[in-house]
Scaffold this motif. Sequence first.
Motif, PDB file in Angstrom:
ATOM      1  N   ARG A 139       0.833  -1.207   0.000  1.00  0.00           N
ATOM      2  CA  ARG A 139       0.000   0.000   0.000  1.00  0.00           C
ATOM      3  C   ARG A 139       0.867   1.256   0.000  1.00  0.00           C
ATOM      4  O   ARG A 139       0.544   2.236  -0.672  1.00  0.00           O
ATOM      5  N   ILE A 140       1.951   1.230   0.766  1.00  0.00           N
ATOM      6  CA  ILE A 140       2.854   2.386   0.800  1.00  0.00           C
ATOM      7  C   ILE A 140       3.455   2.625  -0.586  1.00  0.00           C
ATOM      8  O   ILE A 140       3.529   3.762  -1.063  1.00  0.00           O
ATOM      9  N   HIS A 141       3.869   1.540  -1.243  1.00  0.00           N
ATOM     10  CA  HIS A 141       4.456   1.671  -2.577  1.00  0.00           C
ATOM     11  C   HIS A 141       3.411   2.147  -3.584  1.00  0.00           C
ATOM     12  O   HIS A 141       3.716   2.960  -4.471  1.00  0.00           O
ATOM     13  N   ALA A 142       2.176   1.664  -3.456  1.00  0.00           N
ATOM     14  CA  ALA A 142       1.111   2.114  -4.361  1.00  0.00           C
ATOM     15  C   ALA A 142       0.842   3.601  -4.182  1.00  0.00           C
ATOM     16  O   ALA A 142       0.558   4.308  -5.153  1.00  0.00           O
ATOM     17  N   CYS A 143       0.942   4.074  -2.946  1.00  0.00           N
ATOM     18  CA  CYS A 143       0.672   5.474  -2.653  1.00  0.00           C
ATOM     19  C   CYS A 143       1.825   6.377  -3.074  1.00  0.00           C
ATOM     20  O   CYS A 143       1.606   7.471  -3.589  1.00  0.00           O
TER      21      CYS A 143
END
Length: 241
Positions: A139-143
């Motif tokens: 999720r952090i990488h997607a954001c």
Amino acid sequence: MNSLDPAGLRFVAFDFDGTLTDYVQADTAALRDLHAHCALSTPFGEFLTRAVDEIMAFHARVEAGLGDPLHMDEERLGRTLNACGVTCTPGHLHLYTQALLRATVPMPGAADLLTALRARGVPLALLSNAYDGPAQRARIHACFPEQPFDVIVIAGETGHLKPHPRPFQAMLDRLELPAGGGVYVGDSPTHDVEGAVKVGLPAFLVHPHPRVQDRARRLGAAAVAANLDEVGALLALSTSA
């Protein structure tokens, strides 16, 4: 701001959900996709309320030692769908996970703030109060696909969640910098402000509600802000010579 040395700010650390991204918004969007995929007769409002109740109940079970924290989506969605007469399958879990990733986007001002700090050469850290490390890192990488953080710590991987001091100390150990040399930015008076203060790390609260801000001050927040633009102004002051 008197507790900070403006010329000596050596890093800035952030909470993730509620601070740099809106988990509630992303979760609601993912649940809406799941609801539509299953063509449920249950109105979405009822489905959403049940899903929120189930995630709160799951957290309570984990805190009581009665649940496996790594099974949050499986348990929560399984119970929610079962209440609507649908058996949760791996396909349902995958659909929700992918929809959650698509909906995990930066809060207004987040990308600009991180970019500005990076441009000034300020090391960045992220401490997320999540159970599942791989899922949260996705999720952090997607954001933030540009990966602006020098250090990422997932609290669940340390064996304790915020406000326990261990996740904060793990972040400081990874940074190899003293607590007094930086600042931690988060949206929760208890999890973020109280936890940071326990290890001597100055904390900024970012939250629009005055009562939440007042509670953060009582818990020792170095500063409060209504949004990330205000945080940027505070940090610009803190890092100026």
